[in-house]
Design a protein around this motif. Structure first.
Motif, mmCIF file in Angstrom:
data_model
loop_
_atom_site.group_PDB
_atom_site.id
_atom_site.type_symbol
_atom_site.label_atom_id
_atom_site.label_comp_id
_atom_site.label_asym_id
_atom_site.label_seq_id
_atom_site.Cartn_x
_atom_site.Cartn_y
_atom_site.Cartn_z
ATOM 1 N N GLY A 26 -7.866 29.689 -20.826
ATOM 2 C CA GLY A 26 -6.536 29.198 -21.184
ATOM 3 C C GLY A 26 -5.730 28.808 -19.959
ATOM 4 N N SER A 27 -5.823 29.620 -18.911
ATOM 5 C CA SER A 27 -5.103 29.309 -17.667
ATOM 6 C C SER A 27 -5.585 27.995 -17.078
ATOM 7 N N LEU A 28 -6.902 27.808 -17.008
ATOM 8 C CA LEU A 28 -7.439 26.556 -16.463
ATOM 9 C C LEU A 28 -7.042 25.358 -17.331
ATOM 10 N N PHE A 29 -7.055 25.535 -18.632
ATOM 11 C CA PHE A 29 -6.660 24.453 -19.527
ATOM 12 C C PHE A 29 -5.209 24.042 -19.282
ATOM 13 N N PHE A 30 -4.307 25.009 -19.208
ATOM 14 C CA PHE A 30 -2.896 24.673 -19.036
ATOM 15 C C PHE A 30 -2.581 24.181 -17.630
ATOM 16 N N ILE A 31 -3.326 24.615 -16.645
ATOM 17 C CA ILE A 31 -3.178 24.059 -15.291
ATOM 18 C C ILE A 31 -3.589 22.589 -15.314
ATOM 19 N N ALA A 32 -4.704 22.287 -15.980
ATOM 20 C CA ALA A 32 -5.148 20.892 -16.081
ATOM 21 C C ALA A 32 -4.125 20.037 -16.819
ATOM 22 N N VAL A 33 -3.548 20.552 -17.903
ATOM 23 C CA VAL A 33 -2.517 19.824 -18.644
ATOM 24 C C VAL A 33 -1.296 19.588 -17.749
ATOM 25 N N PHE A 34 -0.876 20.605 -17.001
ATOM 26 C CA PHE A 34 0.283 20.483 -16.105
ATOM 27 C C PHE A 34 0.041 19.422 -15.038
ATOM 28 N N VAL A 35 -1.134 19.453 -14.409
ATOM 29 C CA VAL A 35 -1.453 18.465 -13.372
ATOM 30 C C VAL A 35 -1.484 17.064 -13.980
ATOM 31 N N GLY A 36 -2.082 16.919 -15.151
ATOM 32 C CA GLY A 36 -2.134 15.613 -15.804
ATOM 33 C C GLY A 36 -0.751 15.075 -16.138
ATOM 34 N N LEU A 37 0.131 15.919 -16.656
ATOM 35 C CA LEU A 37 1.492 15.478 -16.976
ATOM 36 C C LEU A 37 2.293 15.161 -15.716
ATOM 37 N N THR A 38 2.057 15.895 -14.645
ATOM 38 C CA THR A 38 2.727 15.612 -13.374
ATOM 39 C C THR A 38 2.327 14.240 -12.853
ATOM 40 N N VAL A 39 1.031 13.935 -12.882
ATOM 41 C CA VAL A 39 0.545 12.628 -12.427
ATOM 42 C C VAL A 39 1.112 11.519 -13.314
#
Length: 150
Positions: A17-30
């Motif tokens: 879950g942590s890795l998933f939400f980190i990936a979502v956060f990075v994607g939304l930031t980009v």
């Protein structure tokens, strides 16, 4: 009866879950960064006149009465689209002349109306302020303000 959520399963859910939400956060930031750089900012360049206009805007505390794209005080009209309302957004000379005439005519002396103070701006400062307002007017504000009057 065996446990449904063992320690190892809980650990895997946490890390996954942590890795998933980190990936979502990075994607939304980009995505946010690319949107700001490519679509929401103005195509009009930041010239020395625009910089001077922003300085004049701040020095005279225009934001204390006016709003710019919805930010500021609500005592005086929105100026984020003032050049479009005046019909001079694509004509820098007419924009400077129109703004200079407006500032020179203030305060209007009409009883019962809010009065704008008189500012002693040089022609260069008036030109800079008009360029700053033209620059702000060309931003993609996604239909803000909601009406033409601001």
């Amino acid at each position: 009866m065996s446990e449904i959520l063992t320690k190892s399963r809980a650990r895997n859910v946490f890390y996954g879950g942590s890795l998933f939400f980190i990936a979502v956060f990075v994607g939304l930031t980009v995505q946010s960064h690319s949107h700001v750089v490519s679509r929401s900012t103005t195509s009009m360049p930041l010239t020395e006149e625009v910089r001077l206009g922003k300085e004049v805007w701040e020095r005279n505390s225009c934001i204390n009465c006016h709003t710019l794209h919805g930010e500021g005080a609500y005592f005086a009209p929105e100026v984020g689209n003032v050049m479009t309302r005046w019909g001079v957004v694509d004509d820098p000379d007419a924009a400077a002349e129109m703004l200079g005439g407006w500032i020179d005519a203030q305060p209007s002396g009409i009883e019962g109306r809010r009065q704008m103070p008189h500012f002693e701006l040089t022609d260069e400062e008036t030109r800079g302020l008009s360029e700053f307002l033209r620059w702000a007017d060309k931003m993609n504000t996604q239909s803000w303000p909601p009406n033409d009057a601001g």
